[in-house]
Design a protein around this motif. Structure first.
Motif, PDB file in Angstrom:
ATOM      1  N   HIS A  73       0.771  -1.180   0.067  1.00 49.81           N
ATOM      2  CA  HIS A  73      -0.035   0.209   0.069  1.00 49.81           C
ATOM      3  C   HIS A  73       1.002   1.252   0.071  1.00 49.81           C
ATOM      4  CE1 HIS A  73      -2.937   2.820   1.342  1.00 49.81           C
ATOM      5  NE2 HIS A  73      -3.873   2.057   0.906  1.00 49.81           N
ATOM      6  N   PRO A  74       0.637   2.313  -0.742  1.00 48.10           N
ATOM      7  CA  PRO A  74       1.310   3.606  -0.782  1.00 48.10           C
ATOM      8  C   PRO A  74       1.775   4.137   0.670  1.00 48.10           C
ATOM      9  CG  PRO A  74      -0.698   3.918  -1.853  1.00 48.10           C
ATOM     10  CD  PRO A  74      -0.812   2.469  -1.723  1.00 48.10           C
ATOM     11  N   LEU A  75       0.627   4.168   1.607  1.00 48.69           N
ATOM     12  CA  LEU A  75       0.789   4.592   2.727  1.00 48.69           C
ATOM     13  C   LEU A  75       1.093   3.447   4.004  1.00 48.69           C
ATOM     14  CD1 LEU A  75      -2.025   7.520   2.533  1.00 48.69           C
ATOM     15  CD2 LEU A  75       0.367   7.554   2.201  1.00 48.69           C
ATOM     16  N   LYS A  76       0.198   2.362   3.860  1.00 45.81           N
ATOM     17  CA  LYS A  76       0.276   1.528   5.001  1.00 45.81           C
ATOM     18  C   LYS A  76       1.437   0.421   4.713  1.00 45.81           C
ATOM     19  CE  LYS A  76      -4.592   2.044   5.668  1.00 45.81           C
ATOM     20  NZ  LYS A  76      -5.972   1.391   5.934  1.00 45.81           N
ATOM     21  N   GLY A  77       2.039   0.585   3.821  1.00 44.25           N
ATOM     22  CA  GLY A  77       3.213  -0.575   3.663  1.00 44.25           C
ATOM     23  C   GLY A  77       2.722  -1.842   3.044  1.00 44.25           C
ATOM     24  N   LYS A  78       3.181  -2.916   3.414  1.00 46.87           N
ATOM     25  CA  LYS A  78       2.865  -4.175   3.071  1.00 46.87           C
ATOM     26  C   LYS A  78       1.501  -4.671   3.375  1.00 46.87           C
ATOM     27  CE  LYS A  78       5.030  -8.914   2.452  1.00 46.87           C
ATOM     28  NZ  LYS A  78       6.143  -9.664   2.834  1.00 46.87           N
ATOM     29  N   MET A  79       0.856  -4.949   2.436  1.00 42.78           N
ATOM     30  CA  MET A  79      -0.522  -5.390   2.636  1.00 42.78           C
ATOM     31  C   MET A  79      -0.590  -7.083   3.094  1.00 42.78           C
ATOM     32  SD  MET A  79      -2.313  -2.932  -0.296  1.00 42.78           S
ATOM     33  CE  MET A  79      -3.948  -4.023  -0.074  1.00 42.78           C
ATOM     34  N   ALA A  80      -0.250  -7.468   2.156  1.00 46.31           N
ATOM     35  CA  ALA A  80      -0.195  -8.890   2.149  1.00 46.31           C
ATOM     36  C   ALA A  80       0.880  -9.632   1.243  1.00 46.31           C
ATOM     37  CB  ALA A  80      -1.504  -9.749   1.871  1.00 46.31           C
ATOM     38  N   GLU A  81       0.887 -10.959   1.294  1.00 48.86           N
ATOM     39  CA  GLU A  81       1.666 -11.709   0.232  1.00 48.86           C
ATOM     40  C   GLU A  81       1.098 -13.199   0.068  1.00 48.86           C
ATOM     41  OE1 GLU A  81       5.659 -11.885   1.713  1.00 48.86           O
ATOM     42  OE2 GLU A  81       5.267 -13.562   3.214  1.00 48.86           O
ATOM     43  N   SER A  82       1.294 -13.595  -1.008  1.00 52.52           N
ATOM     44  CA  SER A  82       0.719 -14.997  -1.444  1.00 52.52           C
ATOM     45  C   SER A  82       1.800 -15.702  -2.152  1.00 52.52           C
ATOM     46  CB  SER A  82      -0.345 -14.855  -2.270  1.00 52.52           C
ATOM     47  OG  SER A  82      -0.916 -16.110  -2.814  1.00 52.52           O
ATOM     48  N   VAL A  83       2.109 -17.174  -1.760  1.00 55.66           N
ATOM     49  CA  VAL A  83       3.068 -17.987  -2.169  1.00 55.66           C
ATOM     50  C   VAL A  83       2.408 -18.771  -3.503  1.00 55.66           C
ATOM     51  CG1 VAL A  83       4.408 -20.059  -1.858  1.00 55.66           C
ATOM     52  CG2 VAL A  83       4.020 -18.210   0.015  1.00 55.66           C
ATOM     53  N   MET A  84       3.012 -18.909  -4.548  1.00 57.78           N
ATOM     54  CA  MET A  84       2.646 -19.391  -5.746  1.00 57.78           C
ATOM     55  C   MET A  84       2.124 -20.811  -5.324  1.00 57.78           C
ATOM     56  SD  MET A  84       4.024 -19.716  -9.452  1.00 57.78           S
ATOM     57  CE  MET A  84       5.818 -20.518  -9.017  1.00 57.78           C
ATOM     58  N   SER A  85       0.845 -21.058  -5.889  1.00 60.42           N
ATOM     59  CA  SER A  85       0.239 -22.553  -5.698  1.00 60.42           C
ATOM     60  C   SER A  85       0.812 -23.561  -6.535  1.00 60.42           C
ATOM     61  CB  SER A  85      -1.135 -22.761  -5.747  1.00 60.42           C
ATOM     62  OG  SER A  85      -1.450 -22.157  -7.060  1.00 60.42           O
ATOM     63  N   ALA A  86       0.607 -24.763  -6.503  1.00 59.42           N
ATOM     64  CA  ALA A  86       0.894 -25.868  -7.625  1.00 59.42           C
ATOM     65  C   ALA A  86       0.614 -25.519  -8.981  1.00 59.42           C
ATOM     66  CB  ALA A  86       0.482 -27.188  -6.968  1.00 59.42           C
ATOM     67  N   ASN A  87      -0.747 -25.109  -9.222  1.00 53.79           N
ATOM     68  CA  ASN A  87      -0.981 -24.617 -10.474  1.00 53.79           C
ATOM     69  C   ASN A  87      -0.515 -23.308 -10.967  1.00 53.79           C
ATOM     70  OD1 ASN A  87      -2.732 -23.531  -8.763  1.00 53.79           O
ATOM     71  ND2 ASN A  87      -4.503 -24.300  -9.659  1.00 53.79           N
ATOM     72  N   ARG A  88       0.433 -22.682 -10.154  1.00 50.52           N
ATOM     73  CA  ARG A  88       1.119 -21.470 -10.706  1.00 50.52           C
ATOM     74  C   ARG A  88       0.083 -20.225 -10.459  1.00 50.52           C
ATOM     75  NH1 ARG A  88       2.716 -25.080 -14.528  1.00 50.52           N
ATOM     76  NH2 ARG A  88       4.866 -25.606 -14.396  1.00 50.52           N
ATOM     77  N   MET A  89      -0.858 -20.437  -9.613  1.00 51.41           N
ATOM     78  CA  MET A  89      -1.460 -19.139  -9.028  1.00 51.41           C
ATOM     79  C   MET A  89      -1.272 -18.662  -7.896  1.00 51.41           C
ATOM     80  SD  MET A  89      -3.723 -19.191 -11.816  1.00 51.41           S
ATOM     81  CE  MET A  89      -5.193 -17.976 -10.841  1.00 51.41           C
ATOM     82  N   PHE A  90      -1.681 -17.454  -7.729  1.00 52.75           N
ATOM     83  CA  PHE A  90      -1.281 -16.700  -6.412  1.00 52.75           C
ATOM     84  C   PHE A  90      -2.744 -16.480  -5.813  1.00 52.75           C
ATOM     85  CE2 PHE A  90       2.206 -15.578  -9.227  1.00 52.75           C
ATOM     86  CZ  PHE A  90       3.371 -15.829  -8.244  1.00 52.75           C
ATOM     87  N   ILE A  91      -2.937 -16.846  -4.663  1.00 52.37           N
ATOM     88  CA  ILE A  91      -4.308 -16.778  -3.917  1.00 52.37           C
ATOM     89  C   ILE A  91      -4.008 -15.887  -2.647  1.00 52.37           C
ATOM     90  CG2 ILE A  91      -6.252 -17.918  -2.989  1.00 52.37           C
ATOM     91  CD1 ILE A  91      -5.041 -20.452  -4.627  1.00 52.37           C
ATOM     92  N   LEU A  92      -5.064 -15.102  -2.457  1.00 54.64           N
ATOM     93  CA  LEU A  92      -5.128 -14.154  -0.975  1.00 54.64           C
ATOM     94  C   LEU A  92      -6.054 -14.584  -0.267  1.00 54.64           C
ATOM     95  CD1 LEU A  92      -4.146 -10.473  -2.344  1.00 54.64           C
ATOM     96  CD2 LEU A  92      -2.756 -12.155  -1.338  1.00 54.64           C
ATOM     97  N   LEU A  93      -6.071 -15.175   0.833  1.00 55.10           N
ATOM     98  CA  LEU A  93      -6.979 -15.610   1.710  1.00 55.10           C
ATOM     99  C   LEU A  93      -7.577 -14.535   2.616  1.00 55.10           C
ATOM    100  CD1 LEU A  93      -5.885 -19.119   2.270  1.00 55.10           C
ATOM    101  CD2 LEU A  93      -7.598 -18.222   0.746  1.00 55.10           C
ATOM    102  N   GLY A  94      -8.352 -13.489   2.669  1.00 55.44           N
ATOM    103  CA  GLY A  94      -8.707 -12.724   3.385  1.00 55.44           C
ATOM    104  C   GLY A  94     -10.063 -12.922   4.443  1.00 55.44           C
TER     105      GLY A  94
END
Length: 487
Positions: A386-407
């Motif tokens: 985030h431009p003001l709050k810094g790091k929002m979240a991160e996601s590790v690449m899944s087995a099928n090469r997708m990036f999933i955010l669980l919120g």
């Protein structure tokens, strides 16, 4: 004389007094005019009578003072109006020194800022050795002009610490083979420039090799009917693509990678000039059924969600349609706002399309960047900043090469309540505060004024449940057993 004036390059004053004064002093010394700045001259009073020799010396000083002022006025054209007294060159020089040279406190503050800038200097990945050395030397020279002792050893050690990773083994070899204490900055720069040129030559050779491999792969054919010569020295037949059979559809005239019937599962966005439709990538993951899972998709043109209950506000008057990568269409029933909780922080995601037929939630990379969110894909990890709050979240690449955010969405957040137990009886309260002290002991503390502020204690009618349980006695262990084993 005219040729000398045209070739003279006067240093322009840019606000950095120490650097400019050093260049200007060197110029005036080369012209033989520095004595007018160092010593100057004073005009005698009107009543004073001068001899012929003194008058000739004064006229000569005035004549030489005009070229010095000419050089100074050309150099300080941007701050010329700030100099009020411009009678002689020495007065102008002293005025510049007072205004821009600064006192000891100003120089100390400037030196602290330069020290911090020198400490945080690091070589950038796309920066050359020459460019990085130039940045370091600019800061080092400013520190020297403000009184800091900047030795070559200090600068050499700083540069060796802050080079990029590809120069690691070069730094190790330099430290092992040469004496850093006696090494100059120029010697280090020449050594690193040689190694940098070797890196570039190896990189160009790798690119040439890749181009050769690609050229060979393009000339090879896949499919039945391709001609392959046998033996040595035989002539090559003319290649006829019409005889090639595709491995996919078994038709003639094209290879497998050119087959029009092959279905590519990769995400893509399609633009048609006839229909003004929104674009998105087609994603179908059967193993992901959570409603709070969001997929970071670079092929999706807009944020999309299939659950209307997740919207905090939804405009149902907005209708549209989207086209997927498999040429199917879905209807957009509204556009609204979703509150997404990531790592305990609530973020408002606006302009989200409600697509009831969509099974998974999609976050558009392009739309996130329009909002100022920085997205970094590195080493199989997707990080959002985030431009003001810094790091929002991160996601590790899944087995099928997708990036999933669980919120967490507002529908899944449980309201936490805090309960407080109160007691109106102060006697029980002080009994608990003193670790379940007996009421007789509390009376002793009150009667003998052993505790200031302790209220009058009265024995309650009901006993303390914790004290009763703590004073219970266990049952005695029987001395004889009621039964015995027969075997």
């Amino acid at each position: 004389m005219s040729d000398d004036k045209t070739l003279t390059k006067i240093p322009h004053f840019d606000g950095h007094y120490d650097h400019w004064s050093e260049l200007m002093e060197n110029l005036l010394r080369a012209k033989g005019l520095w004595s007018l700045i160092e010593n100057g001259f004073e005009e005698p009073k009107q009543e004073t009578r001068l001899t012929e020799a003194q008058q000739a010396q004064l006229d000569d000083a005035k004549t030489k003072d005009h070229p010095v002022k000419h050089y100074l006025f050309q150099a300080i054209d941007t701050v010329f109006e700030q100099i009020l007294d411009r009678r002689t060159a020495k007065i102008v020089w002293d005025s510049l020194k007072k205004k821009f040279g600064g006192n000891l406190k100003v120089k100390k503050s400037l030196l602290n800022a330069l020290r911090r800038e020198f400490e945080v200097l690091e070589m950038k990945r796309d920066e050359t050795i020459t460019e990085y050395f130039a940045r370091v030397m600019v800061v080092a020279n400013k520190m020297r002009s403000n009184g800091e002792e900047m030795t070559d050893t200090k600068i050499v050690e700083k540069i060796l610490r802050t080079l990029t990773d590809k120069f690691t083994y070069v730094c190790v070899s330099i430290e092992e083979s040469k004496d850093i204490e006696t090494m100059s900055v120029d010697e280090l720069q020449s050594t690193l420039v040689v190694h940098e040129q070797k890196f570039r030559r190896v990189h160009r050779e790798d690119e040439d090799q890749v181009l050769k491999i690609e050229g060979r792969s393009n000339s090879t054919s896949r499919g039945r009917g391709s001609y392959r010569g046998r033996g040595r020295g035989r002539g090559r037949a003319v290649f006829n693509k019409a005889t090639v059979e595709c491995y996919k559809c078994h038709d003639l005239g094209h290879f497998q990678y050119e087959c029009p019937n092959s279905s590519k599962e990769a995400n893509y966005a399609e633009l048609e000039e006839e229909d003004e439709l929104l674009l998105m990538a087609y994603v179908e993951l059967h193993e992901t059924s959570r409603s709070d899972a969001w997929f970071v998709d670079s092929g999706c043109s807009n944020h999309m969600c299939g659950n209307s209950k997740m919207f905090s506000s939804l405009d149902t008057d907005f209708t549209h349609s989207v086209k997927l990568g498999n040429n199917t269409r879905m209807k957009v029933t509204g556009k609204g706002v979703i509150k997404l909780f990531l790592q305990g922080v609530c973020y408002t995601v606006s302009d989200v399309y409600c697509v009831p037929e969509l099974k998974n939630n999609l976050l558009s990379v392009g739309q996130l960047q329009e909002k100022g969110v920085a997205i970094l894909f590195k080493d199989g990890v997707c990080s959002l900043y985030h431009p003001l709050k810094g790091k929002m979240a991160e996601s590790v690449m899944s087995a099928n090469r997708m990036f999933i955010l669980l919120g967490e969405t507002p529908t899944t957040v449980v309201n936490e309540n805090c309960f407080q137990v109160g007691s109106t009886d102060e006697s029980i309260l002080w009994h608990n505060r003193y670790g379940h002290l007996s009421y007789k002991g509390l009376h002793t503390l009150t009667d003998k004024n052993m505790v200031f502020g302790l209220p009058k204690i009265s024995t309650p009618t009901s006993p303390c449940e914790a004290c009763v349980k703590g004073k219970q006695h266990r049952n005695p262990i029987p001395k004889r057993s009621n039964w015995r084993a027969t075997e």
